[in-house]
Write an enzyme that holds these catalytic residues in place. Structure first.
Site: not given
Ligand code: BG6
Length: 503
Positions: A179-180, A242
């Site tokens: 989960d980045h 997230h």
């Molecule tokens: C991803 C989603 O997991 O996270 C995207 O699939 C979203 O739709 C993105 O744009 C947002 O990540 P960050 O790191 O740019 O906030």
């Protein structure tokens, strides 16, 4: 770190190019890769090792946070990259991969430790995991790990099915679910913020906290992902994973020196204490929105249903706001408001902890400039942790003004989420990955919302692109006497959302 082989499925894809190669390169430059290391890229395209390496190099020039300008260093890095053509369904391709992996292991004299990174669509997870097992790739005498990206399932049932299937080839402790958001530097500092500061730890309860707001606003629209996004919406794309992970990280109480097991146990406890919504409660606690045409940062943009690939009658959610309640002794009575959406006014991800105002009455009765104390955790694009207090305004008798204490050692050029996460997967540290229990409980919590959306029990509010979402999202807080902090409305202090530096 033990020597190992990094086996990448989807090596010619977008994620590999944008995130994985730059992350590996930066880990390499920081000396955070094992001394002996081997990378095998897999894809359907007929690439040679040389063309693979050239493509990896190109991605470094395009996407690495550190410029890849030292040709010698880049060459050293690329030396370990090999490529093999693989059709996900072809058993022979896995045997060929096994041979290549073993021959590289022997050549480099490294143990048979293998990390399988699945940078491919979730529909392939099961087949790949099964083939890893059948081919013998996963039964060598070293360790094996599986790294996978979201989405993990489409709903509670499909997530359970997938988990069962992966479980046939990999044990839970071998599965690293990315989960980045958990890799983001500020999120990784949340635990230590409490642990290192008894003052903050002491305040982390319903006695002092009025509410917690978690926002992930995006200014982009559906981009080129119509096929995917129109089936998932904001609730599955961002909220189930997230946003709930951020909520867990904000709500846990961790003693100093907590072990990985304790962190996971406490996150699970948070999820277990989340009050379940019945389908009928969804309408009162969840706001569903979809963007219509408008203008984002001065540019006119089309509405969601006019985006290429989206049906004109799509009811998909591009925005969701929800009120959550935790039923435990720390948080009972403190609403957690969570929102996320596309085509909003600006990109910003943050957590705001609003403290109660017991002194408000006695300090001043008029509009004296006193605002609640806030702890503002800016996750992106600006990073920062700021405590907002009130101080007497020396220039205006009887008035107060907010002062800000910066709690975040400023980090120029800090590692990206993927560097942190890939580094952790290579060392086998699962702290910042989603455990199955968390994933299952998250789906369980979200499921009544999915059902209610499906049955159209929740109105779909259209909002103009370039705003903060539907007015109903403001009303969700207003009914409790609160408002979203730092939306740039004239009456609110919005300095933090503009990334101003505070003394
Ligand atoms: C991803 C989603 O997991 O996270 C995207 O699939 C979203 O739709 C993105 O744009 C947002 O990540 P960050 O790191 O740019 O906030």
């Amino acid at each position: 770190m033990e020597p190992n082989t990094f086996i990448l499925f989807g090596a010619t894809g977008d994620l590999a190019k944008r995130k994985i190669y730059p992350a590996l390169y930066n880990l390499f430059v920081d000396g955070k890769l094992p001394q002996a290391f081997s990378v095998i890229g897999l894809g359907r395209r007929e690439w040679s090792d040389e063309s693979f390496q050239a493509n990896v190099e190109k991605s470094l020039h395009q996407f690495s946070r550190r410029e890849a300008k030292d040709a010698g260093l880049v060459k050293d890095f690329l030396r370990v990259f090999r490529y093999s053509v693989l059709d996900i369904d072809r058993k022979e391709d896995y045997l060929k991969l096994l041979k290549l992996t073993e021959s590289r292991e022997d050549e480099l004299r490294i143990p048979r430790n293998r990390l399988f990174y699945l940078s491919v669509g979730p529909e392939y997870f099961e087949t790949i995991a099964a083939n890893i097992q059948v081919s013998g790739l996963g039964s060598a005498d070293g360790w094996k790990r599986l790294v996978i990206e979201k989405p993990f399932g489409h709903d509670l049932q499909s997530a359970r099915d997938l988990n069962l299937k992966l479980g046939k080839a990999f044990a839970e402790q071998e599965i690293f679910r990315i989960d980045h958001y958990l890799g983001k530097p500020v999120v990784q500092r949340l635990e230590s913020l409490q642990q290192a500061n008894p003052v903050i730890q002491a305040l982390w309860t319903n006695r002092y906290i009025a509410n917690v707001q978690i926002t992930a606003n995006e200014s982009v629209g559906v981009e080129e992902r119509a096929g995917y996004y129109d089936h998932v919406g904001a609730v599955r794309d961002m909220f189930q994973n997230h946003m709930l992970q951020l909520m867990m990280m904000a709500a846990i109480h961790l003693p100093h020196d907590s072990t990985i097991e304790e962190v996971r146990f406490k996150k699970k406890k948070v999820m277990e204490s989340l009050e379940l919504l019945q389908k009928g409660d969804v309408v009162a606690n969840v706001i569903r929105g979809q963007y219509k045409e408008g203008s984002v940062q001065g540019k006119p943009v089309v509405g969601y249903t006019s985006e290429p690939g989206i049906a004109p009658d799509s009811m998909n959610d591009t925005f969701i706001a929800a009120k959550l309640q935790l039923d435990n002794s720390y948080w009972r009575g403190v609403p957690f408001y969570i929102r996320t959406g596309k085509r909003l006014k600006e990109k910003s991800t943050r957590i705001v902890v609003e403290f109660k105002e017991p002194l408000k009455q006695s300090l001043a009765k008029n509009d004296d400039g006193i605002t609640p104390n806030l702890l503002v955790i800016d996750i992106g694009p600006n990073e920062g942790i700021t405590l907002q207090l009130n101080a007497k305004d020396p220039e205006q008798k009887g008035a107060y003004k907010p002062v800000h204490i910066d709690l975040h050692a400023s980090q120029e050029n800090s590692p990206e989420a993927y560097e942190n996460l890939i580094g952790d997967a290579l060392t086998g540290d699962p702290t910042f990955f989603a455990h199955w229990d968390e994933v299952e409980l998250s789906w369980q919590w979200v499921q009544p919302i999915l059902n209610a959306f499906e049955e159209n029990l929740v109105p779909l509010h259209l909002y103009a692109a370039g705003t903060y979402g539907p007015a109903e999202s403001d009303a969700l807080l207003a009914q409790d006497g609160y408002h979203w902090w730092f939306d740039s409305k004239p009456e609110q202090n919005n300095e933090i959302s503009k990334g101003v530096q505070y003394a």
